[in-house]
Scaffold this active site. Sequence first.
Site, short mmCIF file in Angstrom:
data_model
loop_
_atom_site.label_atom_id
_atom_site.label_comp_id
_atom_site.label_asym_id
_atom_site.label_seq_id
_atom_site.Cartn_x
_atom_site.Cartn_y
_atom_site.Cartn_z
N ASP A 27 -15.61 9.50 -2.58
CA ASP A 27 -14.41 9.05 -1.91
C ASP A 27 -13.90 10.18 -1.02
O ASP A 27 -14.42 11.30 -1.04
CB ASP A 27 -13.35 8.68 -2.97
CG ASP A 27 -12.21 7.88 -2.39
OD1 ASP A 27 -12.20 7.61 -1.18
OD2 ASP A 27 -11.30 7.51 -3.17
N CYS B 280 -15.55 4.24 -0.06
CA CYS B 280 -14.53 3.27 0.35
C CYS B 280 -14.08 3.45 1.79
O CYS B 280 -13.40 2.58 2.32
CB CYS B 280 -13.36 3.31 -0.61
SG CYS B 280 -12.34 4.79 -0.48
N HIS C 192 -6.71 1.33 -7.22
CA HIS C 192 -7.10 0.63 -5.99
C HIS C 192 -7.95 -0.58 -6.40
O HIS C 192 -9.16 -0.63 -6.15
CB HIS C 192 -7.91 1.57 -5.09
CG HIS C 192 -7.99 1.13 -3.67
ND1 HIS C 192 -7.48 -0.06 -3.21
CD2 HIS C 192 -8.58 1.73 -2.58
CE1 HIS C 192 -7.70 -0.17 -1.91
NE2 HIS C 192 -8.37 0.90 -1.51
N ARG D 174 0.88 -1.17 0.00
CA ARG D 174 0.00 0.00 0.00
C ARG D 174 0.92 1.22 0.00
O ARG D 174 1.57 1.51 1.01
CB ARG D 174 -0.91 -0.03 1.24
CG ARG D 174 -1.91 1.13 1.32
CD ARG D 174 -2.78 0.95 2.57
NE ARG D 174 -3.64 2.08 2.82
CZ ARG D 174 -4.86 2.24 2.32
NH1 ARG D 174 -5.36 1.30 1.54
NH2 ARG D 174 -5.58 3.30 2.61
N ARG E 215 -14.32 -6.17 1.31
CA ARG E 215 -12.89 -6.06 1.09
C ARG E 215 -12.18 -7.34 1.55
O ARG E 215 -11.18 -7.76 0.96
CB ARG E 215 -12.33 -4.85 1.86
CG ARG E 215 -12.67 -3.49 1.26
CD ARG E 215 -11.96 -3.26 -0.06
NE ARG E 215 -10.54 -3.49 0.07
CZ ARG E 215 -9.67 -2.60 0.57
NH1 ARG E 215 -10.10 -1.40 0.98
NH2 ARG E 215 -8.39 -2.88 0.65
#
Length: 322
Positions: free
Chosen positions: A229, A269, A161, A134, A296
């Site tokens: 987002d 998200c 992503h 990440r 997720r």
Amino acid sequence: MILSRLTRPKLIKFYVWGSIQLTQKYYSSFVGKNFATLKDFDSNEIQKFLWTANDLKTRFKKDKECFQPLHGKSIGLIFQKRSTRTRVSTETGMGLLGGQSVFLGASDVHIGVSESLEDSAKVLSSMFDILLARVFEHDIIDTLAAASSVPVINGLSDLYHPLQILADFLTLQEHFGRLKDLKLSWVGFAPDENVIKICDKIASQTGSLLHYTHDPKEAVHQANAIITDTWVSMGQEKEKERKIKLFADYIVNDELVKGAAPNWVFMHCLPRYPLEVTDSVFYAKNSVVFQEAENRKWTVMAVMLHLLQDYSPVYPKPNFGF
């Protein structure tokens, strides 16, 4: 996607319809491949990840199975950016599959500081079976993947992503029973110009339609899903005040969602801030943000499993149709 310019922000609207119908076909193996961006996979392959995610969710959550195909395997988690969902979903998901996770924060590894990315990748891939990173710049993902002897998963970069998109697709399929013919409206960002070119090319090949507009009401008109987002991502804190002013007209609120389709859902998200979406929308019955967050876990489990070994789902394939 990232904010590519600090001019008047665009609002992107996705229409998805008329895409190719998929048949039950032989799926090529994903073992040993990297998972850097979804553009590296065709629609059949993306459906296979989603099918497996749905299968694992049913096996573990509904049937309470003990299924540990990754016993003895390990994943190294390289995090330049802090995270809740990415870290927790990967660690708990790998644990359910029987493997182990080791978290490596910014202070735990020497990536790009006293050791080159290539050297770090060689060392870490000699000790782990798979890596997840990440990061900030997407080039870091590409460099790690090129130098690593094991698969590398993009846990988020400033450009892509893919794990989040898989979770979004799974959530939409669970809610609507399909993905075909859904109209998705993304509110607030101006996508990277190169990403737009790639998306336009894919849309022309699949029969989907992409439309870009500055008018938020136009974008959400009859939308099945309204998505936004965090406006100020990690590493962009200096731009906070300016971005808040730029995006003032793009808050998702009760007035904006009035124009959506009767069966609209709201997606985000996370983490979420009230300046992006009001409480009345975020906590509404139409909001699927927490289902989206849970997914997720199941999608990253599917990715890890497929990159490490071949797997055939036990449960029938859901209707995706895209």
